[in-house]
Design an enzyme around this catalytic site. Structure first.
Site, PDB file in Angstrom:
ATOM      1  N   GLN A 151       0.837  -1.192   0.000  1.00 20.26           N
ATOM      2  CA  GLN A 151       0.000   0.000   0.000  1.00 20.26           C
ATOM      3  C   GLN A 151       0.876   1.247   0.000  1.00 20.26           C
ATOM      4  OE1 GLN A 151      -2.172  -0.501   3.729  1.00 20.26           O
ATOM      5  NE2 GLN A 151      -0.279  -1.249   4.643  1.00 20.26           N
TER       6      GLN A 151
ATOM      7  N   ASP B 212      -7.679  -3.963  14.899  1.00 18.55           N
ATOM      8  CA  ASP B 212      -7.227  -2.589  14.662  1.00 18.55           C
ATOM      9  C   ASP B 212      -6.784  -2.489  13.207  1.00 18.55           C
ATOM     10  OD1 ASP B 212      -6.397  -0.021  14.939  1.00 18.55           O
ATOM     11  OD2 ASP B 212      -4.817  -0.426  16.401  1.00 18.55           O
TER      12      ASP B 212
END
Length: 416
Positions: free
Chosen positions: A162, A287
């Site tokens: 990413q 998370d």
């Protein structure tokens, strides 16, 4: 110099190949559409780029206008086009002509989808731009944008997984984004992480083990380390560059939690890490990045199959927490996540806190087979914090605990 600047980024264009690759064809079309819009051509220059690997190159073109300019760039290898139209409105308002030209150009290239922006320029009484690098923005929805002034251009890292960017903002200090989405800021992250960790940990009462899915910033691990009884914390983060970058850039925020002896960092898919071992945990914190968006790395992690696996790795009194988006801006994601959780767990409680970095009230959920944090009274929360000698929290308190579970009617209708 007062004027209107229109930009358009066009993708998946179905225009003829000649329009994308032939200088003369593009030049003729642009000049024709400029004249049809009522604007005045005073010159032009179009450049044909050389072929690459046997494929024709794109074209960059500029049409000089008495009113200002048109610029266009074709990317045939991407089926993409970028263009901008700027007109001054000094003696007359040319805005309608500029919009007509921009619309006709977009129509000419037949894009599958387009990103278009309007900018009013040259207004003498407008405020100064926040800085030379201007703004850091995130789209909360396709129709709502949220952002901050930044002090300098971002530091960007293209990882194999990413795009990671670090932004230094005036309002929230250092902020990091993943693929353009705000993850955490140094000045408000404590709100999110205190809620994600202490709600399940105090509901459990005496957590000994914890598993964090994602959490590469180290802040969930930091909050879990407040519990002296915690013997092991596993952080399963897909992207090693997030871990290494946060070790350096967020050390003052996470307190070096990623290198604490009770923390075991595992690089790789969080679900794979859970599957490869029968180990059980008192607290599991999801998370993760947001689900639901096209191409989101975390989308498949928000499913009943994932929740069933998580349940199988919880101790008898174990709890899982995750964020579920905004009830106002992401109602379907909010509703579906709670519904899916209730297919797997007997106890599901939705709660929320306003997060400045996200620009809205951000939803979270705590799920288990037994404990429900919504049933905890303030005195129980106070006793739990005292038992574990937890001090110095900046958001979460016994009185705040009760307020986390108070939802407006529109959110209750979604399952809160």
């Amino acid at each position: 110099m007062h004027g209107l600047h229109l930009t358009a980024d066009l993708f998946d264009c179905a225009a003829t190949r000649e329009l994308m690759t032939d200088r003369g064809v593009l030049q003729e079309a642009c000049i024709r559409l400029v004249r049809r819009s009522g604007l005045t051509v005073v010159g032009d220059d179009f450049h044909q780029f050389a072929a690459v690997d046997g494929e024709p190159g794109g074209v960059t073109g500029l049409v000089l206008l008495a009113e200002s300019h048109l610029a266009v760039h074709t990317w045939p290898e991407l089926n993409a086009v970028t263009l901008d139209v700027y007109v001054c409105n000094f003696r007359q308002d040319n805005s309608a002509k500029a919009r007509a030209l921009s619309d006709s150009l977009v129509e000419l290239f037949v894009p599958g989808h387009a990103n278009r922006n309007d900018l009013l320029r040259g207004a003498p009484h407008s405020p100064d731009s926040p800085d030379g690098a201007h703004l850091t923005l995130e789209w909360l929805t396709p129709d709502v944008v949220h952002g901050f002034a930044r002090q300098r251009p971002p530091v960007a890292i293209q990882t194999p997984v990413q795009r990671l960017e670090w932004h230094d903002t005036r309002a929230l200090g250092r902020v990091f984004t993943l693929d353009g989405a705000f993850m955490a800021s140094e000045r408000d992250e404590f709100i999110y992480h205190e809620c994600m960790v202490h709600v399940p940990a105090l509901t459990h009462g005496d957590p000994k083990s914890a598993f964090i899915m994602g959490g590469g910033d180290g802040c969930s691990a930091r909050e879990l380390l407040r519990y002296a009884g915690i013997e092991r914390i596993v952080v399963a983060e897909l992207d090693p560059d997030v871990i290494e970058s946060c070790r350096r850039q967020y050390f003052a925020v996470n307190g070096g939690a990623l290198d604490h002896p009770r923390v075991n960092v595992r690089i790789g898919d969080a679900l794979g890490t859970l599957r490869e071992s029968e180990a059980e945990y008192d607290v599991i914190v999801m998370d993760l990045t947001d689900p639901g968006d096209d191409g989101s790395l975390a989308s498949e992690l928000y499913s009943t199959e994932t929740y069933a696996l998580v349940r199988s790795r919880l101790t008898a009194n174990g709890l899982v927490t995750l964020h579920i988006g905004s009830a106002f801006y992401h109602p379907e994601r909010f509703r579906k996540t709670l519904s899916d959780l209730r297919e797997v767990f007997t106890e599901v409680a939705a709660y929320k806190a306003f997060m400045p970095v996200y620009g809205c009230e951000w939803g979270m959920a705590c799920a288990s087979m037994h404990g429900n944090p919504a049933n905890m009274a303030a005195r129980e929360v106070s006793a739990g914090l005292a038992k574990h000698a937890i001090q110095g929290l900046r958001f979460y308190t016994p009185r705040v605990h009760a307020s986390l579970f108070a939802w407006p009617a529109y959110a209750e209708a979604l399952g809160a």
